[in-house]
Motif scaffolding. Sequence first.
Motif, PDB file in Angstrom:
ATOM      1  N   LYS A 249      62.719  26.295  15.452  1.00 37.60           N
ATOM      2  CA  LYS A 249      61.741  27.186  16.082  1.00 37.60           C
ATOM      3  C   LYS A 249      60.810  27.877  15.084  1.00 37.60           C
ATOM      4  CE  LYS A 249      63.328  26.208  20.123  1.00 37.60           C
ATOM      5  NZ  LYS A 249      62.568  25.243  20.931  1.00 37.60           N
ATOM      6  N   SER A 250      61.271  28.023  13.828  1.00 35.66           N
ATOM      7  CA  SER A 250      60.462  28.732  12.833  1.00 35.66           C
ATOM      8  C   SER A 250      59.348  27.871  12.233  1.00 35.66           C
ATOM      9  CB  SER A 250      61.361  29.244  11.704  1.00 35.66           C
ATOM     10  OG  SER A 250      62.012  28.155  11.070  1.00 35.66           O
ATOM     11  N   THR A 251      59.270  26.598  12.630  1.00 27.95           N
ATOM     12  CA  THR A 251      58.238  25.693  12.100  1.00 27.95           C
ATOM     13  C   THR A 251      56.848  26.245  12.408  1.00 27.95           C
ATOM     14  OG1 THR A 251      59.699  23.824  12.532  1.00 27.95           O
ATOM     15  CG2 THR A 251      57.409  23.319  12.070  1.00 27.95           C
ATOM     16  N   SER A 252      55.990  26.271  11.394  1.00 29.76           N
ATOM     17  CA  SER A 252      54.645  26.828  11.594  1.00 29.76           C
ATOM     18  C   SER A 252      53.700  25.783  12.187  1.00 29.76           C
ATOM     19  CB  SER A 252      54.075  27.329  10.265  1.00 29.76           C
ATOM     20  OG  SER A 252      53.764  26.235   9.418  1.00 29.76           O
ATOM     21  N   ASP A 253      52.720  26.261  12.957  1.00 25.29           N
ATOM     22  CA  ASP A 253      51.713  25.366  13.543  1.00 25.29           C
ATOM     23  C   ASP A 253      50.904  24.679  12.452  1.00 25.29           C
ATOM     24  OD1 ASP A 253      52.553  26.080  16.034  1.00 25.29           O
ATOM     25  OD2 ASP A 253      51.008  27.611  16.339  1.00 25.29           O
ATOM     26  N   LYS A 254      50.699  25.394  11.334  1.00 28.52           N
ATOM     27  CA  LYS A 254      49.923  24.836  10.228  1.00 28.52           C
ATOM     28  C   LYS A 254      50.621  23.607   9.645  1.00 28.52           C
ATOM     29  CE  LYS A 254      47.228  26.448   6.281  1.00 28.52           C
ATOM     30  NZ  LYS A 254      46.938  27.584   5.380  1.00 28.52           N
ATOM     31  N   GLU A 255      51.949  23.675   9.513  1.00 35.17           N
ATOM     32  CA  GLU A 255      52.719  22.537   8.987  1.00 35.17           C
ATOM     33  C   GLU A 255      52.613  21.341   9.921  1.00 35.17           C
ATOM     34  OE1 GLU A 255      57.233  21.394   7.424  1.00 35.17           O
ATOM     35  OE2 GLU A 255      56.874  23.359   8.331  1.00 35.17           O
ATOM     36  N   ILE A 256      52.642  21.608  11.226  1.00 30.65           N
ATOM     37  CA  ILE A 256      52.537  20.524  12.216  1.00 30.65           C
ATOM     38  C   ILE A 256      51.145  19.888  12.154  1.00 30.65           C
ATOM     39  CG2 ILE A 256      52.540  19.990  14.686  1.00 30.65           C
ATOM     40  CD1 ILE A 256      54.657  22.276  14.965  1.00 30.65           C
ATOM     41  N   GLU A 257      50.104  20.713  12.046  1.00 27.02           N
ATOM     42  CA  GLU A 257      48.732  20.199  11.962  1.00 27.02           C
ATOM     43  C   GLU A 257      48.540  19.313  10.727  1.00 27.02           C
ATOM     44  OE1 GLU A 257      45.937  23.413  12.192  1.00 27.02           O
ATOM     45  OE2 GLU A 257      46.744  24.096  14.122  1.00 27.02           O
ATOM     46  N   ARG A 258      49.093  19.765   9.594  1.00 27.18           N
ATOM     47  CA  ARG A 258      48.974  18.986   8.361  1.00 27.18           C
ATOM     48  C   ARG A 258      49.686  17.637   8.497  1.00 27.18           C
ATOM     49  NH1 ARG A 258      50.372  22.801   5.058  1.00 27.18           N
ATOM     50  NH2 ARG A 258      52.556  22.224   4.831  1.00 27.18           N
ATOM     51  N   PHE A 259      50.860  17.664   9.120  1.00 25.33           N
ATOM     52  CA  PHE A 259      51.634  16.441   9.348  1.00 25.33           C
ATOM     53  C   PHE A 259      50.852  15.471  10.231  1.00 25.33           C
ATOM     54  CE2 PHE A 259      54.528  14.037  12.128  1.00 25.33           C
ATOM     55  CZ  PHE A 259      55.304  13.365  11.190  1.00 25.33           C
ATOM     56  N   MET A 260      50.224  15.995  11.295  1.00 21.99           N
ATOM     57  CA  MET A 260      49.480  15.143  12.218  1.00 21.99           C
ATOM     58  C   MET A 260      48.273  14.497  11.535  1.00 21.99           C
ATOM     59  SD  MET A 260      49.752  17.460  15.671  1.00 21.99           S
ATOM     60  CE  MET A 260      48.601  16.480  16.623  1.00 21.99           C
ATOM     61  N   ASP A 261      47.599  15.278  10.701  1.00 22.85           N
ATOM     62  CA  ASP A 261      46.444  14.744   9.982  1.00 22.85           C
ATOM     63  C   ASP A 261      46.874  13.645   9.018  1.00 22.85           C
ATOM     64  OD1 ASP A 261      43.607  14.798   9.264  1.00 22.85           O
ATOM     65  OD2 ASP A 261      44.305  15.575   7.341  1.00 22.85           O
ATOM     66  N   ASP A 262      47.957  13.893   8.289  1.00 20.82           N
ATOM     67  CA  ASP A 262      48.471  12.908   7.329  1.00 20.82           C
ATOM     68  C   ASP A 262      48.933  11.630   8.021  1.00 20.82           C
ATOM     69  OD1 ASP A 262      48.022  14.464   5.110  1.00 20.82           O
ATOM     70  OD2 ASP A 262      50.049  15.296   5.036  1.00 20.82           O
ATOM     71  N   ALA A 263      49.548  11.787   9.190  1.00 22.24           N
ATOM     72  CA  ALA A 263      50.152  10.652   9.882  1.00 22.24           C
ATOM     73  C   ALA A 263      49.194   9.924  10.828  1.00 22.24           C
ATOM     74  CB  ALA A 263      51.379  11.119  10.665  1.00 22.24           C
ATOM     75  N   ARG A 264      47.887  10.300  10.772  1.00 23.28           N
ATOM     76  CA  ARG A 264      46.872   9.675  11.640  1.00 23.28           C
ATOM     77  C   ARG A 264      47.196   9.876  13.119  1.00 23.28           C
ATOM     78  NH1 ARG A 264      46.290   4.153   8.183  1.00 23.28           N
ATOM     79  NH2 ARG A 264      48.229   3.698   9.193  1.00 23.28           N
ATOM     80  N   ILE A 265      47.705  11.059  13.457  1.00 21.31           N
ATOM     81  CA  ILE A 265      48.005  11.389  14.855  1.00 21.31           C
ATOM     82  C   ILE A 265      46.890  12.283  15.386  1.00 21.31           C
ATOM     83  CG2 ILE A 265      49.625  12.505  16.430  1.00 21.31           C
ATOM     84  CD1 ILE A 265      51.826  11.966  14.339  1.00 21.31           C
ATOM     85  N   GLU A 266      46.253  11.854  16.463  1.00 17.79           N
ATOM     86  CA  GLU A 266      45.179  12.636  17.061  1.00 17.79           C
ATOM     87  C   GLU A 266      45.757  13.798  17.860  1.00 17.79           C
ATOM     88  OE1 GLU A 266      42.039  12.069  16.584  1.00 17.79           O
ATOM     89  OE2 GLU A 266      41.961  10.021  15.822  1.00 17.79           O
ATOM     90  N   LYS A 267      45.253  15.009  17.613  1.00 15.25           N
ATOM     91  CA  LYS A 267      45.692  16.176  18.396  1.00 15.25           C
ATOM     92  C   LYS A 267      45.253  16.007  19.845  1.00 15.25           C
ATOM     93  CE  LYS A 267      45.453  21.208  18.604  1.00 15.25           C
ATOM     94  NZ  LYS A 267      44.827  22.441  18.075  1.00 15.25           N
TER      95      LYS A 267
END
Length: 418
Positions: A249-267
Motif C-alpha cells: 500500500k505504501s507504493t508511490s504513484d510516482k514509482e508506478i508512473e516511472r515503471f509504466m513509462d519504462d515498460a512501454r505501458i500506456e496509462k
Amino acid sequence: MDYLSSIVNKLKLKQNVFLTGGAGVGKTTITREIIKAYEEDAKKVAKLASTGMAATLIGGQTLHSFFDLGIANSVNELQLNAKLEIKTKIKKLIASMQLIVIDEISMVSDTLFDMIHLRLSQAGFSGVLLIVGDFLQLPPVVRGQSEVNFAFESNSWKSFDFVKVELTHIYRTDDQKFIELLNHIRFGYIDENIHNELNEFIKPLPQELDAFTFLFGKNASAAFHNRAQLSNIESELFVKEAQVIKHLKSTSDKEIERFMDDARIEKDLELKIGAPVLFTRNSWNYFNGERGLVVNVDSSCVYVQKSDGKVVKLEAVAQSKEVWKEKNIDGKKEMLQEPIFSVYQFPIKLAFAITIHKSQGMSIEDLIIQTNEIFAPSQFYVALSRSSNPARLNLLAPSKQWSELIFVNEKAMEFVKN
C-alpha cells in the motif's frame, strides 16, 4: 552450434559469460532460455538491466533497485549518500543468487559496474554472472557527464575474466545485402557504395502511410505524430485506462508512473477501429514489434488483425514490479520474489510512430526513419536494424551527410574489434 547448451555448461563450470553480437541475432531470446533453464532447475536468478525498459524485456528489475544503490552513479556517491555499507537483507539477497543476468551491458557505465562489483564482494557472491549486449549499440547516459565511459573501462571488469560468446547469425532479416550494410554501419564504416545504398532507401512517402511505423529520435515527435494520425480516423475513440493493483500500500504513484513509462505501458491507451498498432510483448501468437489493425473493441477485449489475416483476441495483461523477500518455507528461510504492484494493460501501442529508444528489441516490417533526429553514437544503426523487411524501409532524406549520422564511440569500437 547449440549456443544454449554451450553457455549453460560454461556457467555451470563457474565461468562468467559475456554474450554479445549485433542487432537481431537473438541475444534476448537465448538469454530468456538460459534464465528458464536455471529457474526450471529451482535455481535463483536475478534478471537485471540499467534501465527499466531493458529490464522489462527479460522480466526483471533495474541494477540500482536490486543492488540498493539509490540515486548514486559511483562508489564515491554511495559514500556521500550513506549507502556504502551493504544492508543485511541486500547481502542475503545477493548471496542467495546462483546466476545474475545483466542485459544491455552497453548502457552500463564504468562507475556503475564498479558499484556492482563492490556489492558482489560485500555479499560474498559465489554464483556466476551473465552479461548481455553489444557495445556498438546505445551507450551509457550518466547525469552531468559529457564523456561516455563503458563497463569494460571500469577497474573491476578484468576481475570477472569473462568468456565471450558471440552470436553472428541475424534472424531479423535474410536479405544478405542489407545484412552487410548493417554490419558496415554497426562499425561506423561508410564509403561511396554505402552512401549510394542508403540513398536507395530515400523514396517518395508511400500512399498507404498509416501502414508504416515512423521511428523518431525524440518522444515529443512520436507523440505528436500518433495524436495527429489517430485524429484522422473517423470512428469512435476508445480509451483503455491501465488498472493498477498495489500489493504494497505504501507504493508511490510516482514509482508506478516511472515503471509504466519504462515498460512501454500506456496509462491511457487511445484506440479506434482501423488504427494500426504494434505488439509490445512476445506471445505464442504475436511478437514484439509485429503490426496489426484494431478490428473490434469491447469492454474487456481488443481484437487485432495481423497481416496474415488472423485475428488475435487480446485481454489486459499484468506487468508487475517485484522485490525479493526472505520467506519461511517449511522451516527454511528462502529468498522469493513478490510483486509490490501490478499494472494491467493491453500489450499494444499505436503504430503510427515510436521512438528509437522504445523500439528496443522490436522487429518492424514497414518502417520509416526520421533521420534528422539522430544525435547519439550508434543510434542510426539501432534504428536501421529494427527493419525486418528492407523492401519496406524508407529513410527520410537527412539534412546532414550520411557520414554525420553514421558514427560510433571509438572506445567501444576498439574494444569490440579486439
